[in-house]
Design an enzyme around this catalytic site. Structure first.
Site, PDB file in Angstrom:
ATOM      1  N   ILE A 154       0.839  -1.536   0.255  1.00 44.80           N
ATOM      2  CA  ILE A 154       0.091   0.005  -0.255  1.00 44.80           C
ATOM      3  C   ILE A 154       0.727   1.145  -0.125  1.00 44.80           C
ATOM      4  O   ILE A 154       0.656   1.992  -0.641  1.00 44.80           O
ATOM      5  CB  ILE A 154      -0.797   0.162   0.884  1.00 44.80           C
ATOM      6  CG1 ILE A 154      -1.871  -1.163   1.198  1.00 44.80           C
ATOM      7  CG2 ILE A 154      -1.600   1.314   1.505  1.00 44.80           C
ATOM      8  CD1 ILE A 154      -2.792  -1.839   2.476  1.00 44.80           C
ATOM      9  N   CYS A 232      -4.407   5.500   8.143  1.00 44.59           N
ATOM     10  CA  CYS A 232      -4.909   4.869   7.353  1.00 44.59           C
ATOM     11  C   CYS A 232      -4.492   3.800   7.456  1.00 44.59           C
ATOM     12  O   CYS A 232      -5.255   2.862   6.278  1.00 44.59           O
ATOM     13  CB  CYS A 232      -5.214   5.141   5.949  1.00 44.59           C
ATOM     14  SG  CYS A 232      -6.243   6.336   5.640  1.00 44.59           S
ATOM     15  N   ALA A 233      -3.541   2.856   8.326  1.00 42.08           N
ATOM     16  CA  ALA A 233      -2.838   2.068   8.263  1.00 42.08           C
ATOM     17  C   ALA A 233      -3.732   0.937   9.170  1.00 42.08           C
ATOM     18  O   ALA A 233      -4.751   0.484   9.433  1.00 42.08           O
ATOM     19  CB  ALA A 233      -1.518   1.981   8.822  1.00 42.08           C
ATOM     20  N   ASP A 258      -8.092   7.463   9.204  1.00 45.10           N
ATOM     21  CA  ASP A 258      -8.550   6.507   9.342  1.00 45.10           C
ATOM     22  C   ASP A 258      -9.489   5.716  10.642  1.00 45.10           C
ATOM     23  O   ASP A 258      -9.652   4.663  10.610  1.00 45.10           O
ATOM     24  CB  ASP A 258      -8.378   6.155   8.218  1.00 45.10           C
ATOM     25  CG  ASP A 258     -10.093   5.277   7.288  1.00 45.10           C
ATOM     26  OD1 ASP A 258     -11.390   5.654   7.480  1.00 45.10           O
ATOM     27  OD2 ASP A 258      -9.312   3.850   7.435  1.00 45.10           O
ATOM     28  N   GLU A 263     -11.409   0.669  18.643  1.00 38.93           N
ATOM     29  CA  GLU A 263     -12.573   0.941  17.709  1.00 38.93           C
ATOM     30  C   GLU A 263     -13.526  -0.205  18.080  1.00 38.93           C
ATOM     31  O   GLU A 263     -13.611  -1.310  18.810  1.00 38.93           O
ATOM     32  CB  GLU A 263     -12.030   0.377  16.470  1.00 38.93           C
ATOM     33  CG  GLU A 263     -10.952   1.192  15.971  1.00 38.93           C
ATOM     34  CD  GLU A 263     -10.413   0.695  14.212  1.00 38.93           C
ATOM     35  OE1 GLU A 263     -11.324   0.202  14.214  1.00 38.93           O
ATOM     36  OE2 GLU A 263      -9.638   1.422  13.526  1.00 38.93           O
ATOM     37  N   HIS A 281     -13.011   3.955   9.905  1.00 40.10           N
ATOM     38  CA  HIS A 281     -12.177   2.672   9.353  1.00 40.10           C
ATOM     39  C   HIS A 281     -11.908   2.607   7.888  1.00 40.10           C
ATOM     40  O   HIS A 281     -13.098   1.679   7.110  1.00 40.10           O
ATOM     41  CB  HIS A 281     -12.445   1.636   9.992  1.00 40.10           C
ATOM     42  CG  HIS A 281     -11.135   0.714   9.980  1.00 40.10           C
ATOM     43  ND1 HIS A 281     -11.026   0.101  11.435  1.00 40.10           N
ATOM     44  CD2 HIS A 281     -10.387  -0.105   9.166  1.00 40.10           C
ATOM     45  CE1 HIS A 281      -9.983  -0.747  10.180  1.00 40.10           C
ATOM     46  NE2 HIS A 281      -9.137  -0.811   9.502  1.00 40.10           N
TER      47      HIS A 281
END
Length: 531
Positions: A154, A232-233, A258, A263, A281
């Site tokens: 990514i 965003c990882a 993100d 969470e 996420h």
């Protein structure tokens, strides 16, 4: 009988159809992902379990999964799977790391634009009927330095997209070579250098003991004033409390997250701060990515259950469908070699040394190692397989070493396994002939040529006349038919061995009669799984 697969989370109809088209008996029951008791009640019926993030594959679920061979996660994260318990149970855990790479990379780029131009706040202000044009002064991305922490799949796409935006890219990644960095058009740097130079920092690493809190309070303090940080990882890569303080002080100009340490994130120290963009996420949340990972996991699980191919496994070396076809006979041979030596070894094993010669030395040796170790371990633990065997060996403190070399003998390739105990070393070698059948070619340094049979008899003796007659006569008298008879000796009058392939298991009285002759130092029945 066709393998059975349970899908306990939502997958697309096309993914379900892949299982059906491959001849797999599939049950699509997405309601089970949120009902652990219902899942527990049925999981023992299935060979495979396909999941997303809702299903929790706990040690309790795995304990009840008496037939389970593989868990396939449609997506990257496998935090909802107890991988240690799965490994001990011999269950492969697969994910689909490539199906959402582009989607996640694009989300990181989108978040970078959003925080550079304060788009969410500007949008909210405009929706509220305000016209605060001067309030939302942004910055350009062109000519800015982007620091990428983790330049793998990514991260590599992010680097490519950022270069297209005319950004200067510096990357910190211990696994990135200078040559690869040059090809990517990025500058490889150490972390401190990246922190000092970057206008934007984006993270693209998994959460491990090494990467946890990689942007700690100490490291955040090293960043350039006015930096903007994108994650965003994985949650837990950044000290969120320390980042919040630096946002309040103005040292950090903005952040876009993100993912969060906890969470679902219904509250967080970053929420409500100015120029902090937060999404729930959504990195992989595109229709294309969701479809891609669903199709990919269906293909991977089908390939394993039907052909033995292991792709994107997290607890076993991967072996593609193409590799599985070529390596299949060598995997069987490796298992037979391990089984032979394991059945002969009664004392604790200290080390396993494996030599690969010729064509086999160019194959996927990690997978072959697993087959050898599984073969050795089966004597003490019949339920062990290629997944659990390395775990068992590690728990017992067994050292495993591998050597590979160019062709050095009469065979195109061969495998030699040596086991070391407190008392002795014991070795056996084998090869695969052109017919695809494995052969034993050397035992204790003595050359032989023996076909592998389901039931075999191994004897050692002094090289004297009468051994063949004694073996043949005694086995014949007891109704034991010999399919294949192989002899070998170190030298005339020295140590000799015999390996017989017989048509069925040898009874205890036959072994006792052979031992009672006094001609044999060792009489050992062997059994091999040749299916």
């Amino acid at each position: 009988m066709a393998p059975r697969v349970l899908i306990s989370d939502k997958l697309s109809d096309a993914a379900v159809q892949i299982f059906k088209d491959r001849g797999i008996d599939v049950d699509f029951r997405p309601e089970l992902g949120k009902d652990k008791d219902a899942l527990l009640a049925v999981i023992g019926e299935y060979d495979g379990l396909a999941i997303r993030s809702a299903t929790k594959v706990t040690d309790k679920i795995l304990e009840a999964a008496t037939n389970l061979k593989v868990v396939g996660r449609a997506g990257i994260g496998t935090d909802n799977v107890d991988k240690d318990a799965a490994s001990k149970k011999g269950v492969i855990v697969m994910n689909t790391p490539f199906g959402n790479m582009i989607t996640t990379a694009e989300h990181a780029i989108a978040m970078m634009f959003a925080v550079a131009r304060q788009i969410p706040e500007a949008s909210a202000s405009t929706h509220a009927g305000k016209w605060e044009k001067s309030k939302f002064m942004g910055v350009e991305l062109t000519a800015k330095t982007l620091g990428v922490i983790g330049a793998g799949n990514i991260g590599g796409i992010v680097c490519d997209r950022a270069r297209g935006l005319k950004m200067k890219v510096v990357a910190f990644d211990p696994f990135l070579s200078e040559e690869k960095a040059a090809k990517m058009g990025v500058e490889k740097v150490e972390l401190d250098e990246l922190l000092k130079r970057a206008d934007f920092i984006t993270l693209h690493v998994p959460l491990t003991d090494t990467t946890r809190n990689i942007l700690s309070a100490e490291n955040l303090a090293k960043t350039k004033k006015g930096v903007r940080i994108i994650n965003c990882a994985r949650g837990g890569l950044v000290d969120e409390a320390a980042l919040a303080e630096l946002l309040k002080s103005g040292h950090v100009a903005g952040a876009a997250f993100d993912v969060f340490a906890e969470e679902p994130a219904t509250e967080n120290v970053l929420f409500g701060l100015p120029n902090v963009v937060c999404t729930p996420h959504l990195g992989a949340a595109t229709s294309e990515a969701q479809e891609n990972v669903a199709l990919q996991v269906a293909e991977q699980m089908s390939n394993y259950l039907l052909d033995g191919a292991v792709e994107n496994a997290l607890n076993m070396p991967s072996m593609t469908a193409e590799e599985a076809k070529v390596m299949g006979p060598w995997v069987k041979l490796s298992g037979h070699l391990g089984s032979f030596i394991g059945q002969l070894t009664d004392e604790p094993i200290k080390a396993i040394n494996i030599l690969y010669d010729g064509v086999v030395a160019e194959m996927n040796l990690a997978a072959l190692n697993c087959a050898v170790v599984a073969g050795i371990m089966k004597k003490s633990n019949p339920d062990v397989n290629m997944v659990s065997a390395p775990v068992v060996a590690k728990e017992r403190g067994i050292q495993i070493s591998t050597t590979n070399q160019d062709k050095s003998g009469a065979f195109e390739g061969y495998v030699k396994v040596t086991v070391v105990t407190e008392k002795r070393e014991r070795s056996i070698a084998g090869t695969v002939f052109s017919d695809g059948k494995p052969r034993f070619i050397q035992i204790k340094g003595i050359n032989i040529d023996a076909e592998v049979g389901e039931d075999m008899l191994y004897t050692t003796n002094e090289d004297v006349p009468g051994i063949i007659g004694t073996l043949g006569g005694l086995l014949g008298k007891n109704g034991v038919n010999i399919a294949n008879f192989t002899l070998g000796r170190a030298k005339t009058g020295g140590e000799a061995i015999a390996l017989l392939y017989v048509d069925g298991p040898l009874q205890a009285n036959v072994l006792q009669e052979l031992t009672a002759t006094g001609l044999f130092r060792q009489v050992k029945p062997l059994h091999f799984d040749i299916a």
